[in-house]
Scaffold this motif. Structure first.
Motif, mmCIF file in Angstrom:
data_model
loop_
_atom_site.group_PDB
_atom_site.id
_atom_site.type_symbol
_atom_site.label_atom_id
_atom_site.label_comp_id
_atom_site.label_asym_id
_atom_site.label_seq_id
_atom_site.Cartn_x
_atom_site.Cartn_y
_atom_site.Cartn_z
ATOM 1 N N GLN A 244 0.832 -1.207 0.000
ATOM 2 C CA GLN A 244 0.000 0.000 0.000
ATOM 3 C C GLN A 244 0.874 1.268 0.000
ATOM 4 O O GLN A 244 0.596 2.215 0.727
ATOM 5 C CB GLN A 244 -0.974 -0.023 1.180
ATOM 6 C CG GLN A 244 -0.369 -0.521 2.478
ATOM 7 C CD GLN A 244 -1.381 -0.948 3.519
ATOM 8 O OE1 GLN A 244 -2.469 -0.395 3.625
ATOM 9 N NE2 GLN A 244 -1.029 -1.930 4.326
ATOM 10 N N ILE A 245 1.904 1.218 -0.832
ATOM 11 C CA ILE A 245 2.879 2.321 -0.860
ATOM 12 C C ILE A 245 2.209 3.652 -1.216
ATOM 13 O O ILE A 245 2.484 4.678 -0.599
ATOM 14 C CB ILE A 245 4.022 1.998 -1.853
ATOM 15 C CG1 ILE A 245 4.857 0.833 -1.333
ATOM 16 C CG2 ILE A 245 4.909 3.226 -2.103
ATOM 17 C CD1 ILE A 245 5.899 0.307 -2.300
ATOM 18 N N ASP A 246 1.310 3.634 -2.186
ATOM 19 C CA ASP A 246 0.671 4.892 -2.619
ATOM 20 C C ASP A 246 -0.613 5.220 -1.843
ATOM 21 O O ASP A 246 -1.105 6.342 -1.935
ATOM 22 C CB ASP A 246 0.309 4.811 -4.111
ATOM 23 C CG ASP A 246 1.546 4.782 -5.004
ATOM 24 O OD1 ASP A 246 2.597 5.293 -4.587
ATOM 25 O OD2 ASP A 246 1.460 4.237 -6.119
ATOM 26 N N SER A 247 -1.155 4.244 -1.133
ATOM 27 C CA SER A 247 -2.483 4.470 -0.535
ATOM 28 C C SER A 247 -2.491 4.564 0.990
ATOM 29 O O SER A 247 -3.468 5.035 1.570
ATOM 30 C CB SER A 247 -3.438 3.341 -0.952
ATOM 31 O OG SER A 247 -2.928 2.103 -0.488
ATOM 32 N N PRO B 26 3.270 3.180 -8.691
ATOM 33 C CA PRO B 26 2.843 4.193 -9.668
ATOM 34 C C PRO B 26 2.949 5.636 -9.161
ATOM 35 O O PRO B 26 3.121 6.566 -9.947
ATOM 36 C CB PRO B 26 1.377 3.833 -9.941
ATOM 37 C CG PRO B 26 1.265 2.396 -9.548
ATOM 38 C CD PRO B 26 2.241 2.184 -8.434
ATOM 39 N N GLY B 27 2.829 5.835 -7.853
ATOM 40 C CA GLY B 27 2.971 7.192 -7.301
ATOM 41 C C GLY B 27 1.840 8.127 -7.693
ATOM 42 O O GLY B 27 2.066 9.299 -7.987
ATOM 43 N N LYS B 28 0.625 7.585 -7.695
ATOM 44 C CA LYS B 28 -0.533 8.393 -8.123
ATOM 45 C C LYS B 28 -1.270 9.019 -6.927
ATOM 46 O O LYS B 28 -1.243 8.484 -5.820
ATOM 47 C CB LYS B 28 -1.522 7.489 -8.864
ATOM 48 C CG LYS B 28 -0.985 6.907 -10.153
ATOM 49 C CD LYS B 28 -1.953 7.222 -11.296
ATOM 50 C CE LYS B 28 -1.334 6.935 -12.638
ATOM 51 N NZ LYS B 28 -1.458 5.564 -13.047
ATOM 52 N N VAL B 29 -1.966 10.122 -7.214
ATOM 53 C CA VAL B 29 -2.898 10.684 -6.229
ATOM 54 C C VAL B 29 -4.183 9.876 -6.348
ATOM 55 O O VAL B 29 -4.725 9.727 -7.447
ATOM 56 C CB VAL B 29 -3.167 12.178 -6.506
ATOM 57 C CG1 VAL B 29 -4.236 12.715 -5.569
ATOM 58 C CG2 VAL B 29 -1.888 12.984 -6.355
ATOM 59 N N LEU B 30 -4.670 9.357 -5.218
ATOM 60 C CA LEU B 30 -5.783 8.415 -5.281
ATOM 61 C C LEU B 30 -7.104 9.007 -4.801
ATOM 62 O O LEU B 30 -8.053 8.269 -4.537
ATOM 63 C CB LEU B 30 -5.439 7.160 -4.465
ATOM 64 C CG LEU B 30 -4.177 6.419 -4.939
ATOM 65 C CD1 LEU B 30 -3.829 5.287 -3.986
ATOM 66 C CD2 LEU B 30 -4.367 5.874 -6.348
ATOM 67 N N ILE B 31 -7.162 10.322 -4.670
ATOM 68 C CA ILE B 31 -8.433 10.917 -4.245
ATOM 69 C C ILE B 31 -9.059 11.668 -5.420
ATOM 70 O O ILE B 31 -8.364 12.062 -6.353
ATOM 71 C CB ILE B 31 -8.267 11.853 -3.018
ATOM 72 C CG1 ILE B 31 -7.252 12.965 -3.322
ATOM 73 C CG2 ILE B 31 -7.837 11.065 -1.800
ATOM 74 C CD1 ILE B 31 -7.146 13.999 -2.220
ATOM 75 N N ASP B 32 -10.367 11.863 -5.305
ATOM 76 C CA ASP B 32 -11.111 12.542 -6.354
ATOM 77 C C ASP B 32 -10.544 13.962 -6.583
ATOM 78 O O ASP B 32 -10.180 14.655 -5.628
ATOM 79 C CB ASP B 32 -12.577 12.628 -5.884
ATOM 80 C CG ASP B 32 -13.452 13.220 -6.948
ATOM 81 O OD1 ASP B 32 -13.927 12.456 -7.786
ATOM 82 O OD2 ASP B 32 -13.640 14.460 -6.924
ATOM 83 N N ALA B 33 -10.479 14.368 -7.863
ATOM 84 C CA ALA B 33 -9.884 15.672 -8.196
ATOM 85 C C ALA B 33 -10.610 16.825 -7.491
ATOM 86 O O ALA B 33 -9.985 17.802 -7.063
ATOM 87 C CB ALA B 33 -9.901 15.877 -9.704
ATOM 88 N N LYS B 34 -11.940 16.690 -7.361
ATOM 89 C CA LYS B 34 -12.719 17.763 -6.706
ATOM 90 C C LYS B 34 -12.327 17.862 -5.230
ATOM 91 O O LYS B 34 -12.155 18.946 -4.690
ATOM 92 C CB LYS B 34 -14.216 17.427 -6.793
ATOM 93 C CG LYS B 34 -14.937 18.196 -7.869
ATOM 94 C CD LYS B 34 -16.425 18.026 -7.650
ATOM 95 C CE LYS B 34 -17.108 18.079 -8.998
ATOM 96 N NZ LYS B 34 -18.434 17.480 -8.960
ATOM 97 N N VAL B 35 -12.201 16.705 -4.595
ATOM 98 C CA VAL B 35 -11.820 16.675 -3.171
ATOM 99 C C VAL B 35 -10.411 17.246 -3.011
ATOM 100 O O VAL B 35 -10.124 17.997 -2.076
ATOM 101 C CB VAL B 35 -11.878 15.224 -2.622
ATOM 102 C CG1 VAL B 35 -11.367 15.150 -1.195
ATOM 103 C CG2 VAL B 35 -13.295 14.683 -2.709
#
Ligand code: FES
Length: 337
Positions: free
Chosen positions: A79-82, A160-169
């Protein structure tokens, strides 16, 4: 870049044991924005270095997992990114991660051999690049350093190093989040007149998703209130048999229901001596605070709205880790001939 160069940075990190990390985080906390102060403390409690080391060095990890009654997802490498999605700084994860990978794989000697300074230096680079205040980046940078130490550069770099939250949030300001965090519900005029009717509060268990709330009747404990949420959480986490907070014994005996308190900790009943003792035995936290950021949901009743984080795992490992540390200290004290 060679593996040897990569391991230089890891070797530096590996010089830091859990005590050194506690000292580092304590020094950095005053520099962290209020929106992420508790979240950073909670993350470091959710992912203890000593437990990761014990699992890595175990001859028989499956046996250790059984002995420590570990359930859920306790490996940070999965769960590296989360793992840190509840930090405001999660928004800056891609930039923080890539700055650390660049530092870890570079030939350059670090400007300082002090961990807190290195964390601040990387946070400063990222903050400048993103034009945000450094106080919003220090928490997530500390988390990234510890994640690298636990999982190693190869796994860290590969995620992957992604942002995992909704763009609006993700667009919400820290001020808006703080304003709404654990905000007590208006009870309405009728409720104010009918004082015999219990007040009802909102418990938020994921600030990134407006659906992630349940109601708590004034004075109810968090676990009992969570059980009234009849949505299906078991498919996502088998530990969740009744509501979004995993529970088993309901009497502070098993450690299943531990939660982090992002906001509203002061509205919970003070920690009883039994809860304090048990929470230490489980290995979660050792503190004299009356309203710490880690609580057992089954014995924590509230008189107001809360914002909590549910850890992805639970276990009973305090005594085991204490014994390991004592053995390590004893071996360091033994004279060498
Ligand atoms: S459910 Fe067992 S300690 Fe809370």
């Amino acid at each position: 870049m060679t593996t040897t160069e990569a391991t230089l940075f890891e070797a530096f990190l590996n010089q830091h044991d859990s005590d050194a990390w506690t000292d580092t985080v304590n020094r950095l906390i005053p520099k962290i924005h209020l929106v992420d102060k508790n979240a950073t403390k909670i993350w470091f409690t959710f992912f203890p270095l000593d437990l990761a080391k014990a699992l890595q060095s175990a001859e028989n990890p499956a046996e250790l997992i059984r002995k420590l009654q570990l359930k859920g997802n306790f490996y940070l490498k999965d769960q590296i990114d989360s793992s840190h999605i509840f930090l405001y700084g999660h928004r800056f994860w891609p930039e923080v991660k890539s700055a650390i990978v660049e530092q870890a794989l570079s030939n350059k000697a670090p400007a300082s051999l002090e961990l807190a300074t290195q964390i601040s230096d990387i946070a400063s680079i990222v903050a400048k690049k993103l034009s945000v205040d450094i106080s919003l980046v220090i928490g997530i940078t500390s988390v990234a350093f510890m994640t690298l130490q636990q999982v190693g550069i190869t796994a860290f770099k590969m995620s992957p190093g992604k942002v995992l939250i909704d763009a609006k949030v993700a667009k919400k300001s820290p001020e808006t989040i703080l304003e709404n965090r654990a905000k007590d519900n208006s009870q309405g005029l009728i409720m104010q007149f009918l004082r015999t009717i219990d007040k009802v509060w909102t418990v938020t268990f994921n600030e990134n998703d407006p659906q992630c709330t349940f109601k708590l009747i004034d004075g109810q404990d968090i676990a009992m209130a969570g059980a009234s949420d009849k949505r299906d959480y078991k498919a996502r986490d088998p530990r969740c048999v009744e509501g979004p907070v995993p529970v088993e014994c309901r009497s502070a005996a098993c450690g299943t229901c531990w939660v982090g308190v992002l906001g509203g900790a002061e509205k919970l009943v003070p920690v009883s001596s039994r809860e304090k003792k048990r929470i230490r035995e489980f290995g979660y936290i050792h503190t004299d605070e009356t309203h710490p950021v880690i609580r057992l949901a089954c014995v924590s009743s509230s008189s107001g709205a809360l914002s909590i984080v549910v850890p992805p795992w639970n276990g009973v490992f305090g005594r085991h880790l204490r014994k390991l540390k004592e053995a390590e200290k004893d071996s360091q004290r033994e004279p060498s001939y």
